[in-house]
Design a protein around this motif. Structure first.
Motif, short mmCIF file in Angstrom:
data_model
loop_
_atom_site.label_atom_id
_atom_site.label_comp_id
_atom_site.label_asym_id
_atom_site.label_seq_id
_atom_site.Cartn_x
_atom_site.Cartn_y
_atom_site.Cartn_z
N PRO A 1 -10.98 -1.70 -0.74
CA PRO A 1 -9.68 -2.37 -0.58
C PRO A 1 -9.39 -2.74 0.87
O PRO A 1 -8.75 -3.77 1.13
CB PRO A 1 -8.67 -1.36 -1.13
N CYS B 1 -9.78 -5.55 -6.08
CA CYS B 1 -9.45 -5.32 -4.68
C CYS B 1 -9.03 -6.61 -3.98
O CYS B 1 -8.08 -6.62 -3.19
CB CYS B 1 -10.65 -4.70 -3.96
N LEU C 1 -5.49 -7.41 -4.90
CA LEU C 1 -4.56 -6.52 -4.20
C LEU C 1 -4.37 -6.96 -2.76
O LEU C 1 -3.25 -6.97 -2.24
CB LEU C 1 -5.08 -5.08 -4.25
N GLY C 2 -5.47 -7.34 -2.11
CA GLY C 2 -5.37 -7.79 -0.73
C GLY C 2 -4.59 -9.09 -0.60
O GLY C 2 -3.83 -9.29 0.36
N VAL D 1 -0.60 2.47 0.95
CA VAL D 1 -1.31 2.84 -0.27
C VAL D 1 -1.19 4.34 -0.50
O VAL D 1 -1.40 5.14 0.42
CB VAL D 1 -2.80 2.45 -0.19
N ILE E 1 1.32 0.22 -2.83
CA ILE E 1 0.34 0.27 -3.92
C ILE E 1 -0.01 1.73 -4.18
O ILE E 1 -0.19 2.51 -3.25
CB ILE E 1 -0.94 -0.51 -3.56
N VAL F 1 -6.35 -5.09 2.08
CA VAL F 1 -5.25 -4.20 1.69
C VAL F 1 -4.82 -3.36 2.89
O VAL F 1 -5.65 -2.80 3.61
CB VAL F 1 -5.68 -3.28 0.53
N ASP F 2 -3.52 -3.26 3.11
CA ASP F 2 -2.96 -2.41 4.15
C ASP F 2 -2.94 -0.97 3.63
O ASP F 2 -2.09 -0.60 2.83
CB ASP F 2 -1.55 -2.88 4.51
N GLN G 1 -0.62 -8.18 -1.96
CA GLN G 1 0.13 -7.00 -1.54
C GLN G 1 1.35 -7.36 -0.70
O GLN G 1 2.45 -6.87 -0.95
CB GLN G 1 -0.75 -6.05 -0.73
#
Length: 229
Positions: free
Chosen positions: A94, A69, A72-73, A104, A81, A99-100, A76
């Protein structure tokens, strides 16, 4: 020609100037030690070759959903994603990692046609995460990886993936806080080994996160090189 015997000679003046420069850059004169600044932590993307997720390859992040996670953050940016086959992963994880979630696409259970779903996502999503419930065969993995190369899409997996270009293995984990971080996380420390499967040497990193701050990576030393299978 006259010399000023009371004042410094040109050689002495040059030596004094050199010593002044050496002190500025942390070098002591002659037999004294060189003072080096201690290494400082870098952004988490330091784990990744070139500081970003490579496109058109598979990357495995094993033994830590938190590190997955966080990556990914950190990586991104404006990319989309897809999270497929990971019902145990709460959206909170996430989101807290940066993470936005508006970019997603999540499908906890794609059923028996998981390979077809992944193939379709690889055509339009930049980062596709295949969770532990995404059960696909070895031949399907090869086909999906070939498709990812064609579409310049990154496949991320918490499990081993044949032909993966990069492996990130968490070998040590330490959480601190009430009940060792189970109730309120104060600090997280991960020991990670980065193993490029195509080129480059393996290396070890210390990953640290204090509370809700951005996690950081600190390269510690080279890891034993392992021959690619």
């Amino acid at each position: 020609m006259f010399y000023d015997v009371a004042g410094p000679t040109a050689l002495e003046h040059a030596r004094a100037t050199l010593q002044s420069v050496e002190r500025r850059v942390g070098v002591e004169h002659r037999n004294q030690v060189v003072e080096l600044a201690p290494p400082s932590p870098a952004p988490l993307t330091e784990l990744l070759p070139g500081g970003d997720l490579p496109a058109g390859v598979a990357v495995t992040v094993r033994y830590s959903a938190s590190l997955m996670c966080w990556l990914l953050g950190a990586a991104q940016r404006d990319r989309w994603i897809a999270l497929i086959g990971w019902p145990e992963l709460s959206p909170v994880a996430p989101f807290e990692a940066g993470v936005d979630l508006e970019r997603v696409v999540a499908e906890p259970d794609a059923g028996s046609r998981i390979a077809d779903v992944l193939a379709a996502l690889l055509d339009g999503i930049e980062i596709v995460v295949t969770g532990p419930r995404a059960k696909i065969t070895r031949s399907e993995r090869r086909r999906l990886l070939a498709r990812a190369r064609q579409r310049a899409t990154t496949i991320l997996s918490p499990d081993s993936w044949e032909g993966a270009a990069l492996e990130l293995d968490v070998e040590q984990t330490r959480w601190s806080g009430p009940d060792r971080g189970a109730q309120w996380l104060r600090e997280a420390h991960l020991g990670v080994v980065r193993r490029p499967r195509l080129d480059g040497d393996s290396a070890r990193f210390d990953i640290t996160r204090h509370g809700t701050t951005e996690p950081t990576a600190l390269a510690t030393r080279a890891a034993a090189r392992r021959r690619a299978g």
